[in-house]
Design an enzyme around this catalytic site. Structure first.
Site, PDB file in Angstrom:
ATOM      1  N   HIS A  27       1.028  -1.531   0.172  1.00  7.87           N
ATOM      2  CA  HIS A  27       0.107   0.006  -0.148  1.00  7.87           C
ATOM      3  C   HIS A  27       0.956   1.039   0.055  1.00  7.87           C
ATOM      4  O   HIS A  27       2.572   0.930   0.386  1.00  7.87           O
ATOM      5  CB  HIS A  27      -0.924  -0.101   1.111  1.00  7.87           C
ATOM      6  CG  HIS A  27      -0.506   0.133   2.145  1.00  7.87           C
ATOM      7  ND1 HIS A  27      -0.389   1.445   3.164  1.00  7.87           N
ATOM      8  CD2 HIS A  27       0.333  -1.093   3.025  1.00  7.87           C
ATOM      9  CE1 HIS A  27      -0.256   0.997   4.777  1.00  7.87           C
ATOM     10  NE2 HIS A  27       0.845  -0.397   4.840  1.00  7.87           N
ATOM     11  N   ASP A  66       6.345   2.658   7.451  1.00 10.52           N
ATOM     12  CA  ASP A  66       4.564   1.976   7.229  1.00 10.52           C
ATOM     13  C   ASP A  66       3.703   2.942   6.577  1.00 10.52           C
ATOM     14  O   ASP A  66       3.015   3.915   7.415  1.00 10.52           O
ATOM     15  CB  ASP A  66       3.378   1.593   8.654  1.00 10.52           C
ATOM     16  CG  ASP A  66       2.366   0.900   8.189  1.00 10.52           C
ATOM     17  OD1 ASP A  66       2.144   0.304   7.183  1.00 10.52           O
ATOM     18  OD2 ASP A  66       1.691   0.881   9.389  1.00 10.52           O
ATOM     19  N   GLU A 110      -5.324   1.383   2.607  1.00  9.24           N
ATOM     20  CA  GLU A 110      -5.491   0.230   3.065  1.00  9.24           C
ATOM     21  C   GLU A 110      -5.086   0.489   4.428  1.00  9.24           C
ATOM     22  O   GLU A 110      -5.561  -0.275   5.304  1.00  9.24           O
ATOM     23  CB  GLU A 110      -3.201  -0.360   2.575  1.00  9.24           C
ATOM     24  CG  GLU A 110      -3.482  -1.913   3.204  1.00  9.24           C
ATOM     25  CD  GLU A 110      -2.542  -1.485   4.596  1.00  9.24           C
ATOM     26  OE1 GLU A 110      -2.681  -2.729   5.275  1.00  9.24           O
ATOM     27  OE2 GLU A 110      -2.291  -0.573   5.636  1.00  9.24           O
ATOM     28  N   GLU A 111      -4.957   1.284   4.618  1.00  9.05           N
ATOM     29  CA  GLU A 111      -4.895   1.584   6.405  1.00  9.05           C
ATOM     30  C   GLU A 111      -6.100   2.298   6.835  1.00  9.05           C
ATOM     31  O   GLU A 111      -6.807   1.594   8.447  1.00  9.05           O
ATOM     32  CB  GLU A 111      -4.245   3.003   7.152  1.00  9.05           C
ATOM     33  CG  GLU A 111      -2.733   2.787   6.568  1.00  9.05           C
ATOM     34  CD  GLU A 111      -2.178   1.850   7.995  1.00  9.05           C
ATOM     35  OE1 GLU A 111      -2.653   1.309   8.395  1.00  9.05           O
ATOM     36  OE2 GLU A 111      -0.815   1.862   7.630  1.00  9.05           O
TER      37      GLU A 111
END
Lengths: 743, 743
Positions: B373, B383, B421-422
């Site tokens: 992502h 991340d 994605e998160e």
């Protein structure tokens, strides 16, 4: 000098020859010589082989197959069924004419039978149960076949056992609308309804009745629907003609689902989890029993009450009354009731499929499957043994070519002789459940030939539109039975035709949207490109719902050879047609599946949907644009793939390019599967061909959802229309994505 | 004479030469010369190319990628996200170093945001709502990055907006058992629960609370769980170390499903049907808000009531009391309540995936997919940008080789930079929904590298067992970062290992049974062989749940380069490992997927299941024999396929034979899909790797069904165990059927 010159020439010639030999054999070419498989992988279908196949298909062999298969009744899992298993295995394992391999596969399936010791009874009873009239327990016999003790009593498989007694009413075809109308005149509580075949599924005649308080149902075949009105066995019906004798009864499975009822989505092996019998849906909640029209005549013509509408009338020479309920005052049955004593029982029985294969040479991991069920209700000469006789002739001709080393197909061919079809397509459904992944991944097409010959007038073909072209090709090469220099194709187009935007005037290929035979699991559960063919009626000559001996004790070799296909020439035409298609599917370099013909069907469906629904959907702000876009994408992707095929020199390119294109064609139907599209329809996953109750020639889920929303008016039902539109658009667009350039 | 002899010799030689030339070039050999593609289709992976690839992967390039990607916060669908879209497109469309093609794909997805103008508030209020204490609204900044106005306030995505005020209680990790225990001491109705991260999913902390009457939830990260107990930012936490500063808050999606919440199973296009927001399940029913541990410390250490059990205690230097409910009498907050004012709102937003491809030369219709992502919560250096930096370095090296004409993979490679994605793996899930059929049919494997480097101690790898071997092969060829002449493999085996019956002492590859990153849709929905790798911790050195800046404003370039991977050598090792695996999957003649290693995992699961369940199942007459039989069939089929591969001279046989074997390997995981296996688990279809709550190392559905039946004792629940055993046995046997001889 001459001598020297001659010696010189000779020497020169020898040296030159030596050089040529050295050059040709002694020096390896830079790019090496071609491996032996290079030719094999590029090989296309051999038209000479097809010619040879066509000439070898023998009508007398088919006739003898049928004679053997119909020696005894062979209802699923009976001793007669086992005899046919052994016969198939013997033939398919024959070292001269058999297949590479043949074996049986067994399933423990849930079947329903009457009790030979306590036959089901239908009686008219007066007060204190005096029996005034008893319906026949078995059909009248005209030949020794029909006296066989193994002829099963006419019954409704999956009807519960039980005893029901009540006043009789006439409920036409037992459709929801029939009971609704009847209920407006008669209090149906506690009544027995007599219905005629047609209009609604067998089980539905009882399922639709129960909510009104009806406690038992009879069903018969009206002579109007099967006999073009004829009724007398003195000179009109069998054995004088193909028509059903007065005592003939259509047996059947009264089960609206397909596959083993206790093991949904699971192959019915010994230890497989089985649902509780109380959780079975789609079977009659109340006793139901089929009877002959001679008995129905007695019952219906005595009914009291007011006259039923004209559309409810059959061929009896009396008024079809609703029933008082019960009989009319002038009847000998006045005040009497009709009593059903049903002793059916359910049993787990071991049913066999017989499987056989011819191994593919180049692509053994691609399967063309050809199948038919083996089990019948009684002798089953037409249903299903006409198809089995044809299949056995196909395997004889093809098997012999294989055994003689003259042929091996490019792809593997799997033959399936399915068990227990009559109880709900069980053998084929269990097979697809057991081998789901393997079959999904590798099957090119499924060809079903169940009843090969209903009548000898014309071909009838149904299937995915992508198969239309290969069906046309094959039918043009086969002579129409009984006609000089007319092909099956040319004959067919006279009986059933349409105008295609792409192809003009062509024969009409139907769709496989129901679950009428073993193609159901292949089409609806696996999404495999499938077809079903038979020879059938001239509709200008008969209105019979189906051939009149269907599911009766009269469906015998005698009947088939006298009235359905004397000389077995229509059987032969079906064998040639089906075999031709089979060989083309198995041997063609590029699969003979046409995605542009699929696009045409989708466009047809879309046009219908737009004209039927768009106006009302717009009013609810539900857009049909995504569906239009999806169909347009599919068309353009199909055109593109066709162009790739046309413009490629596939025989000279890497075999992986052909494989890639063939995978696109083979897997096309898989793209239309959505396991969540039809939550209420068992094992229906194909969003284009699922069954539909709306009766519109368009996308089935959309038509049903729309009809449902229109009738309920609830916004949650309109949501379901929108949801299904999204499901459909995504599936069609997903299919289009598989046809464009692979990357 | 000599002259004549010479002339003769010369003439002879010329004639001979002419002959050789004619013989060699003028006459076609009987089997023809090999077409040019014969060599291409037989080509295997080139070890020199892998060497070259490994040497070209540059740690400084990765560092610069990361610097660029983390310039601004890039939460999904924000302007910062769009900047990263443009950056990816620019790189992948670069004519010197880019891919064959790159484009974006958009979805309209349902996201949840706080209101920058009305920040969420957590306060302690006395009577008449006097504010006694206000929790921080944003994290303390130590660098200019953290002052960026685009840093989103810490919040719980998908928490409903609302105002909740009540007495505070401490509920440990918010597990069902935690609330149950707490409820035995405290009346939870109308309370606010403070919980710590860990033990239960984010949303579950609120979902589990609501049934007890809890009206709001706080969540924080206890220093025990993330900081090895350290708390002070004067000298202990970031910027002095990698530990989380006192005001650091883990953001997150409080959503227990994956994919867009409004369009289950459908790609979220503009006109797609959307469910009503009331029908969303798996999100908090009551407001919830995350806070930093400095605020949690103030709240928890003031709580009254009795002391919570030792296991509930974190690192605060006070007793963790349950709460009176509310604060202790000696506290300045005595009798005060905690108030949550949550202003989150949901919005349909346009989220982009960026896609790029390298076209395959021989089998373009086979895909190896590599993805990560792109969206973060704040700057997202680790991340997800560590993974994205690695992906960009891979595409630079591979893209350059392609652009220079030095390489083209046998199979196609697809790169996916997923959006949103998160919020719940949305971009990847929508992609798999949109292209479901195409991806199912053609994808060889999916490689996910999300957080590339958690820490710099060792490799961590999870994936299907069939990938174990290629992971081992690749890791043996890559140097471990920071160690001389030790491979990633040799380093890894020291940290995580097991004993395999077949391979002895080997590194331990985990399973992908959850939905922790974008592999979820590939594994659980599509059944595609998948893996996920990263560099990670030395567990003897830290107990941190995850790297401490996770989902905080401190996850910046500065943090990554100072504390996670100085010199970016672990990033480089991951890029080399992932790229090596990618090239092998794309280029190997026979796919490097090992089905016998899959058999080993199934046998492990079976042994566990037998020892845990067989005794009790036998007592209920539920047989495990079909499962044992299925696993044994799988093993024997796998052994057989391995033998076929070993004994074949595949480079010299028809390419269709390699393709057939590769299809068997590629499609193996698809056989384990059953869309009906987990009716209560959204988009979980893989019967071997689905998520499970039972916590047993065995078949997930069986473990859950068994735990459920054991706890309820109801026979209908034992039926479900039997049902799932049948589902599982049929799937495993179905998989075995795909591995045996194709016919």
């Amino acid at each position: 000098m001459i001598k020297q010159v001659l010696i010189g020439i000779l020497c020169g010639a020898s040296v030159l020859t030596a050089g040529i030999l050295i050059g040709h054999y002694g020096i390896t070419k830079s790019n090496g010589s071609a491996p032996s498989w290079v030719k094999d992988v590029a090989k296309d279908v051999d038209e000479n082989l097809i010619e040879k196949f066509l000439s070898e298909v023998d009508n007398i062999q088919i006739q003898e197959n049928l004679r053997e298969l119909t020696k005894v009744p062979h209802m699923a899992t009976t001793a007669g069924d086992e005899q046919t298993v052994q016969f198939m295995l013997k033939r398919w394992q024959d070292p001269e004419t058999g297949l590479d391999q043949a074996w049986r596969e067994e399933y423990m399936v849930y079947l329903s039978f009457p009790d030979p010791k306590k036959p089901n009874k239908v009686t008219v009873v007066g007060s204190s149960d005096t029996v005034l009239y008893t319906a026949r327990e078995k059909e009248k016999s005209y030949t020794s076949d029909q006296d066989d003790p193994e002829v099963v009593q006419p019954y409704a498989a999956y009807s519960p056992a039980g005893h029901a007694k009540g006043k009789l009413v006439y409920a036409n075809q037992g459709k929801p609308s029939d009971y609704q109308l009847l209920n407006e005149t008669v209090d149906l509580r506690g009544t027995i309804a007599i219905t005629r075949y047609g209009g609604a599924g067998r089980a539905d005649k009882a399922i639709n009745a129960a909510p009104y308080g009806v406690i038992g149902v009879l069903v018969y075949t009206d002579p109007l629907d099967i006999n073009d009105g004829l009724m007398s066995d003195i000179n009109e019906t069998y054995p004088h003609s193909w028509y059903m004798p007065p005592s003939g009864v259509e047996r059947g499975s009264f089960n609206s689902r397909y596959g083993d009822l206790l093991t949904p989505y699971l192959a019915a092996k010994d230890e497989t989890y089985r649902i509780s019998t109380e959780n079975i849906t789609g079977i009659p909640p109340i006793p139901i029993q089929p009877i002959g029209f001679e008995d129905a005549y007695r019952l219906i013509c005595e009914l009291g009450g007011t006259a039923a509408p004209a559309a409810w009338h059959g061929a009896f020479n009396c008024t079809y009354n609703f029933g008082g309920p019960g009989f009319k005052p002038t009847s000998a049955f006045n005040n009497s009731e009709v009593k059903l004593d049903i002793f059916n029982h359910e049993e787990l029985k071991n049913s066999s499929n017989v499987m056989g294969v011819i191994r593919g040479s180049v692509e053994p991991d691609r399967y063309v499957i050809y199948g038919n069920h083996r089990d019948s209700w009684v002798h089953g000469a037409i249903d299903p043994s006409s198809g089995t006789s044809v299949m056995l002739e196909l395997t004889r001709v093809l098997g012999t070519m294989v055994k003689q080393g003259k042929w091996r197909p490019r792809r593997s061919i799997i033959f399936g002789s399915w068990g227990a079809e009559e109880f709900g397509l069980i053998g084929s459904a269990e097979y697809t459940e057991q081998y789901f992944t393997k079959l999904s991944e590798r099957t090119v097409a499924y060809i079903n030939v169940d009843i090969a010959v209903f009548a000898n007038a014309t071909l009838r073909a149904s299937g995915m539109p992508s198969l239309q072209n290969v069906i046309f090709k094959a039918t043009k090469q086969v002579d129409a039975p009984g006609l000089d220099s007319t092909s099956v194709y040319d004959n067919w187009i006279r009986y059933a035709n349409r105008t295609s935007p792409a192809h003009g005037h062509i024969p009409k290929v139907g769709y496989l949207s129901g679950a009428g035979s073993d193609y159901a699991a292949f089409v609806h559960y696996l999404g495999i490109t499938s077809m079903d063919i038979s020879y059938t009626y001239d509709r200008s000559k008969t209105n019979a719902r189906i051939y009149p001996a269907y599911h009766t004790a009269y469906d015998t070799f005698d009947y088939a050879s006298m009235f359905i296909d004397p000389g077995f020439v229509s059987h032969q035409a079906i064998a040639r047609t089906a075999g031709n298609i089979l060989i083309r599917l198995a041997d063609s370099l590029v699969l003979p599946l046409n995605c542009s013909d699929y696009a045409e069907s989708l466009e047809d469906y879309l046009n219908t949907a737009v004209s039927l629904y768009q106006h009302q959907l717009q009013a609810r702000e539900i857009s049909m644009e995504p569906l239009k876009y999806a169909v347009a994408s599919f068309r353009s992707a199909a055109t593109h793939l066709d162009e790739v095929i046309r413009s490629s020199d596939l025989a000279n390119e890497t075999p992986l390019k052909v494989r890639r294109i063939n995978d696109q064609l083979m897997l096309l139907d898989r793209a239309f599967l959505d396991p969540l599209a039809f939550p209420d329809k068992y094992a229906y996953r194909h969003v284009i061909w699922a069954s539909s109750s709306a009766g519109k020639p368009t996308f089935p889920g959309l038509a049903d959802a729309f009809a449902n929303a229109e009738s309920s008016g609830q916004s949650s039902d309109w949501d379901k229309v929108h949801y299904h539109l999204s499901v459909l658009s995504q599936a069609i667009e997903g299919a289009a994505h598989t046809l464009v350039d692979v990357i």
